[in-house]
Structures are given as structure tokens and as C-alpha cells.
Design an enzyme around this catalytic site. Structure first.
Site, PDB file in Angstrom:
ATOM      1  N   THR A 146      -5.136  -7.980  10.577  1.00  0.00           N
ATOM      2  CA  THR A 146      -5.487  -6.674  10.002  1.00  0.00           C
ATOM      3  C   THR A 146      -5.000  -5.518  10.871  1.00  0.00           C
ATOM      4  O   THR A 146      -4.475  -4.526  10.365  1.00  0.00           O
ATOM      5  CB  THR A 146      -7.019  -6.588   9.817  1.00  0.00           C
ATOM      6  OG1 THR A 146      -7.440  -7.710   9.029  1.00  0.00           O
ATOM      7  CG2 THR A 146      -7.425  -5.303   9.116  1.00  0.00           C
ATOM      8  N   ARG A 154      -1.440 -14.746   3.840  1.00  0.00           N
ATOM      9  CA  ARG A 154      -2.191 -14.081   4.908  1.00  0.00           C
ATOM     10  C   ARG A 154      -1.468 -14.248   6.249  1.00  0.00           C
ATOM     11  O   ARG A 154      -1.448 -13.349   7.080  1.00  0.00           O
ATOM     12  CB  ARG A 154      -3.611 -14.648   5.006  1.00  0.00           C
ATOM     13  CG  ARG A 154      -4.467 -14.389   3.773  1.00  0.00           C
ATOM     14  CD  ARG A 154      -5.144 -13.059   3.769  1.00  0.00           C
ATOM     15  NE  ARG A 154      -6.151 -12.923   4.783  1.00  0.00           N
ATOM     16  CZ  ARG A 154      -6.932 -11.844   4.915  1.00  0.00           C
ATOM     17  NH1 ARG A 154      -6.808 -10.825   4.052  1.00  0.00           N
ATOM     18  NH2 ARG A 154      -7.820 -11.772   5.862  1.00  0.00           N
ATOM     19  N   PHE A 159     -15.291   3.494   7.568  1.00  0.00           N
ATOM     20  CA  PHE A 159     -13.927   3.881   7.179  1.00  0.00           C
ATOM     21  C   PHE A 159     -13.702   3.830   5.667  1.00  0.00           C
ATOM     22  O   PHE A 159     -12.611   4.142   5.183  1.00  0.00           O
ATOM     23  CB  PHE A 159     -12.895   2.982   7.890  1.00  0.00           C
ATOM     24  CG  PHE A 159     -13.068   1.507   7.638  1.00  0.00           C
ATOM     25  CD1 PHE A 159     -12.565   0.915   6.484  1.00  0.00           C
ATOM     26  CD2 PHE A 159     -13.729   0.700   8.558  1.00  0.00           C
ATOM     27  CE1 PHE A 159     -12.720  -0.446   6.239  1.00  0.00           C
ATOM     28  CE2 PHE A 159     -13.892  -0.670   8.324  1.00  0.00           C
ATOM     29  CZ  PHE A 159     -13.390  -1.237   7.160  1.00  0.00           C
ATOM     30  N   ASN A 161      -1.713  -0.258   7.344  1.00  0.00           N
ATOM     31  CA  ASN A 161      -1.168  -1.598   7.611  1.00  0.00           C
ATOM     32  C   ASN A 161      -0.341  -2.184   6.459  1.00  0.00           C
ATOM     33  O   ASN A 161      -0.186  -3.391   6.326  1.00  0.00           O
ATOM     34  CB  ASN A 161      -2.272  -2.546   8.087  1.00  0.00           C
ATOM     35  CG  ASN A 161      -3.369  -2.746   7.064  1.00  0.00           C
ATOM     36  OD1 ASN A 161      -3.273  -2.251   5.948  1.00  0.00           O
ATOM     37  ND2 ASN A 161      -4.408  -3.474   7.441  1.00  0.00           N
ATOM     38  N   ARG A 183       2.924  -7.114   9.079  1.00  0.00           N
ATOM     39  CA  ARG A 183       2.260  -6.057   9.844  1.00  0.00           C
ATOM     40  C   ARG A 183       2.726  -6.032  11.291  1.00  0.00           C
ATOM     41  O   ARG A 183       2.851  -4.957  11.897  1.00  0.00           O
ATOM     42  CB  ARG A 183       0.744  -6.260   9.781  1.00  0.00           C
ATOM     43  CG  ARG A 183       0.140  -5.916   8.413  1.00  0.00           C
ATOM     44  CD  ARG A 183      -1.288  -6.401   8.328  1.00  0.00           C
ATOM     45  NE  ARG A 183      -1.971  -6.001   7.087  1.00  0.00           N
ATOM     46  CZ  ARG A 183      -3.115  -6.539   6.685  1.00  0.00           C
ATOM     47  NH1 ARG A 183      -3.694  -7.498   7.395  1.00  0.00           N
ATOM     48  NH2 ARG A 183      -3.687  -6.113   5.569  1.00  0.00           N
ATOM     49  N   LYS A 205       0.836  -1.195   0.000  1.00  0.00           N
ATOM     50  CA  LYS A 205       0.000   0.000   0.000  1.00  0.00           C
ATOM     51  C   LYS A 205       0.881   1.260   0.000  1.00  0.00           C
ATOM     52  O   LYS A 205       2.098   1.171   0.233  1.00  0.00           O
ATOM     53  CB  LYS A 205      -0.929  -0.066   1.223  1.00  0.00           C
ATOM     54  CG  LYS A 205      -1.916  -1.259   1.162  1.00  0.00           C
ATOM     55  CD  LYS A 205      -2.770  -1.338   2.419  1.00  0.00           C
ATOM     56  CE  LYS A 205      -3.774  -2.483   2.353  1.00  0.00           C
ATOM     57  NZ  LYS A 205      -4.609  -2.577   3.583  1.00  0.00           N
ATOM     58  N   HIS A 252      -1.633  -5.598   1.408  1.00  0.00           N
ATOM     59  CA  HIS A 252      -2.883  -6.321   1.184  1.00  0.00           C
ATOM     60  C   HIS A 252      -2.580  -7.733   0.704  1.00  0.00           C
ATOM     61  O   HIS A 252      -1.637  -7.950  -0.047  1.00  0.00           O
ATOM     62  CB  HIS A 252      -3.729  -5.614   0.108  1.00  0.00           C
ATOM     63  CG  HIS A 252      -4.831  -6.492  -0.427  1.00  0.00           C
ATOM     64  ND1 HIS A 252      -6.047  -6.628   0.209  1.00  0.00           N
ATOM     65  CD2 HIS A 252      -4.879  -7.331  -1.509  1.00  0.00           C
ATOM     66  CE1 HIS A 252      -6.805  -7.486  -0.467  1.00  0.00           C
ATOM     67  NE2 HIS A 252      -6.130  -7.922  -1.514  1.00  0.00           N
ATOM     68  N   TYR A 297     -12.278  -2.913  -3.107  1.00  0.00           N
ATOM     69  CA  TYR A 297     -12.792  -2.983  -1.730  1.00  0.00           C
ATOM     70  C   TYR A 297     -14.313  -2.894  -1.669  1.00  0.00           C
ATOM     71  O   TYR A 297     -14.861  -2.468  -0.668  1.00  0.00           O
ATOM     72  CB  TYR A 297     -12.170  -1.865  -0.891  1.00  0.00           C
ATOM     73  CG  TYR A 297     -10.745  -2.149  -0.457  1.00  0.00           C
ATOM     74  CD1 TYR A 297     -10.429  -3.274   0.314  1.00  0.00           C
ATOM     75  CD2 TYR A 297      -9.708  -1.274  -0.778  1.00  0.00           C
ATOM     76  CE1 TYR A 297      -9.127  -3.530   0.728  1.00  0.00           C
ATOM     77  CE2 TYR A 297      -8.396  -1.520  -0.365  1.00  0.00           C
ATOM     78  CZ  TYR A 297      -8.115  -2.649   0.393  1.00  0.00           C
ATOM     79  OH  TYR A 297      -6.833  -2.894   0.821  1.00  0.00           O
ATOM     80  N   GLU A 317      -8.932 -10.529  -7.981  1.00  0.00           N
ATOM     81  CA  GLU A 317      -8.104  -9.335  -7.777  1.00  0.00           C
ATOM     82  C   GLU A 317      -6.961  -9.254  -8.787  1.00  0.00           C
ATOM     83  O   GLU A 317      -6.644  -8.163  -9.287  1.00  0.00           O
ATOM     84  CB  GLU A 317      -7.594  -9.309  -6.333  1.00  0.00           C
ATOM     85  CG  GLU A 317      -8.743  -9.082  -5.341  1.00  0.00           C
ATOM     86  CD  GLU A 317      -8.367  -9.301  -3.879  1.00  0.00           C
ATOM     87  OE1 GLU A 317      -7.191  -9.593  -3.585  1.00  0.00           O
ATOM     88  OE2 GLU A 317      -9.267  -9.177  -3.018  1.00  0.00           O
TER      89      GLU A 317
HETATM   90  P1  IDP Z   1      -7.430  -7.357   5.521  1.00  0.00           P
HETATM   91  O1  IDP Z   1      -6.660  -6.338   4.716  1.00  0.00           O
HETATM   92  O2  IDP Z   1      -6.610  -7.889   6.652  1.00  0.00           O
HETATM   93  O3  IDP Z   1      -8.032  -8.442   4.652  1.00  0.00           O
HETATM   94  P2  IDP Z   1     -10.132  -6.247   5.711  1.00  0.00           P
HETATM   95  O4  IDP Z   1     -11.050  -6.433   6.873  1.00  0.00           O
HETATM   96  O5  IDP Z   1     -10.435  -6.963   4.438  1.00  0.00           O
HETATM   97  O6  IDP Z   1      -8.644  -6.592   6.230  1.00  0.00           O
HETATM   98  O7  IDP Z   1     -10.054  -4.689   5.433  1.00  0.00           O
HETATM   99  C1  IDP Z   1      -9.414  -4.218   4.274  1.00  0.00           C
HETATM  100  C2  IDP Z   1      -8.578  -3.023   4.640  1.00  0.00           C
HETATM  101  O8  IDP Z   1      -9.434  -1.957   5.077  1.00  0.00           O
HETATM  102  C3  IDP Z   1      -7.621  -3.211   5.822  1.00  0.00           C
HETATM  103  O9  IDP Z   1      -6.415  -3.861   5.454  1.00  0.00           O
HETATM  104  C4  IDP Z   1      -7.390  -1.789   6.264  1.00  0.00           C
HETATM  105  O10 IDP Z   1      -6.499  -1.110   5.368  1.00  0.00           O
HETATM  106  C5  IDP Z   1      -8.787  -1.196   6.083  1.00  0.00           C
HETATM  107  N1  IDP Z   1      -9.565  -1.281   7.319  1.00  0.00           N
HETATM  108  C6  IDP Z   1     -10.233  -2.346   7.799  1.00  0.00           C
HETATM  109  N2  IDP Z   1     -10.823  -2.061   8.978  1.00  0.00           N
HETATM  110  C7  IDP Z   1     -10.517  -0.764   9.251  1.00  0.00           C
HETATM  111  C8  IDP Z   1     -10.809   0.119  10.336  1.00  0.00           C
HETATM  112  O11 IDP Z   1     -11.492  -0.233  11.301  1.00  0.00           O
HETATM  113  N3  IDP Z   1     -10.296   1.373  10.251  1.00  0.00           N
HETATM  114  C9  IDP Z   1      -9.540   1.794   9.196  1.00  0.00           C
HETATM  115  N4  IDP Z   1      -9.228   0.994   8.179  1.00  0.00           N
HETATM  116  C10 IDP Z   1      -9.701  -0.264   8.185  1.00  0.00           C
HETATM  117 MG    MG Z   2      -9.549  -8.350   3.204  1.00  0.00          MG
END
Ligand code: IDP
Ligand code: MG
Length: 160
Positions: free
Chosen positions: A102, A96, A68, A123, A113, A20, A126, A60, A137
Site C-alpha cells: 500500500t 496484489r 484519511f 499509490n 507501486r 486511480k 487499486h 471504500y 467490486e
Molecule cells: P490497498 O489499496 O493496498 O488495499 P487499503 O489499506 O485497502 O490499501 O487502503 C485503500 C486505499 O486507501 C489505499 O490504496 C490508499 O489509496 C488509501 N490509504 C490507505 N491508508 C492511507 C493513509 O494512511 N493515508 C492516506 N491514504 C491511505
Molecule cells: Mg484494500
């Protein structure tokens, strides 16, 4: 001449990994790529790319009702990302694990991470969450012909 094993295999699992904009800005590109390289997966596609808003929204789309979401789209489009396709048996779940939870504060040390980030909203990387999403994707982020067809000399030393 030997027919390569991966050409004979029907469909090898692939995952979409993306560094990212914070990972790029913080100079973590080499470090992050190196984790997947050292693990032994095969790099099939790689590019530095400025993501347009509509692509970020499509990528997304499952999160579009979340509070968010607008910040997430601004974040992902705020600078170049590094798009990658990695291949190997079990690569989706393994990537993963290498990436970690996350929320970087909950991510185990030793994960990307866990070692390199402090906030969910920054973070650094992805990774696709299922083989189907890996396919989806990679199709979204790469055009036809952008993936390389190649065989690593390491393969016989990684896979018996
Ligand atoms: P992942 O990337 O670990 O699969 P997801 O739940 O799919 O997590 O969320 C996608 C991305 O959205 C996260 O990696 C993060 O960048 C962002 N995200 C998820 N939850 C939050 C939050 O509560 N606050 C801000 N950003 C979030
Ligand atoms: Mg995800």
C-alpha cells in the site's frame, strides 16, 4: 469446433483493478495495463470512468472511520479512473503482488507501486484483496453486459 476450456470451468476467479486518477493524470494507463496483460491474465472489462462520490464511498466503506477517508474519497473522485476486470486462476493474490505494498516506499521494486509511486495517498492503482471482494467490486463498478465474453488465442500457450 472445440468447446473452450474456460466455458467448461465452473467459476474463474476475477479481480477488480482500477487505475486511480493520479495514474491517469500521469500517463501511466498503458504501462499499468501492460503489466497485467504481459503476465497473462485475461481482460474481461475496461472503461474510463468519472467516479461519483457515493460509489467511491461504497467501494471504500470498510475505511469510513479512518481519518484519511474524506481525502481518499476526494482523491478517487478527482478525475477519471480506469476500471478493469481481470480473470484467471489466482488472479486476486497475484495482482496484489504485481501492485505491491500500500505504501509505495515500502513496495518492492518491480511492482507497480514500487516502480511508479512515492506516497500511500497517491499509490496509482487499486486491486481487490479477496475473491469475494473481487466479485463485489466488479458488481459495483460494472453494469450488466459491460464485461466481455471472449477467449484469448494465447490461452493454450499460458495454461497447459
Ligand atoms: P490497498 O489499496 O493496498 O488495499 P487499503 O489499506 O485497502 O490499501 O487502503 C485503500 C486505499 O486507501 C489505499 O490504496 C490508499 O489509496 C488509501 N490509504 C490507505 N491508508 C492511507 C493513509 O494512511 N493515508 C492516506 N491514504 C491511505
Ligand atoms: Mg484494500
Amino acid at each position: 469446433f472445440q468447446l473452450s476450456s474456460s466455458l467448461l470451468r465452473k467459476e474463474v476467479e476475477q479481480t477488480y483493478i482500477m487505475i486511480k486518477p493520479d495514474g491517469v493524470q500521469r500517463g501511466l494507463v498503458g504501462e499499468i495495463i501492460s503489466r497485467f496483460e504481459k503476465k497473462g491474465f485475461l481482460l474481461k472489462g475496461l472503461k474510463l470512468f468519472q467516479c461519483p462520490k457515493d460509489l467511491a464511498q461504497e467501494h471504500y466503506k470498510d475505511l469510513k472511520e479512518r481519518p484519511f477517508f474524506p481525502n481518499l474519497i476526494d482523491y478517487i473522485t478527482s478525475g477519471p479512473v480506469v476500471c478493469m476486470a481481470w480473470e484467471g486462476d489466482g488472479v486476486v493474490a497475484s495482482a496484489r503482488k504485481l501492485i505491491g505494498a500500500t505504501n509505495p516506499l515500502q513496495a518492492e521494486p518491480g511492482t507497480i507501486r514500487g516502480d511508479l509511486a512515492v506516497q500511500t495517498g497517491r499509490n496509482v492503482v487499486h486491486g481487490s484483496d479477496s475473491p469475494d471482494n473481487g466479485k463485489r467490486e466488479i458488481g459495483l463498478w460494472f453494469k450488466e453486459g459491460e464485461l466481455a465474453q471472449w477467449e484469448s488465442v494465447q490461452t493454450p500457450w499460458l495454461i497447459e
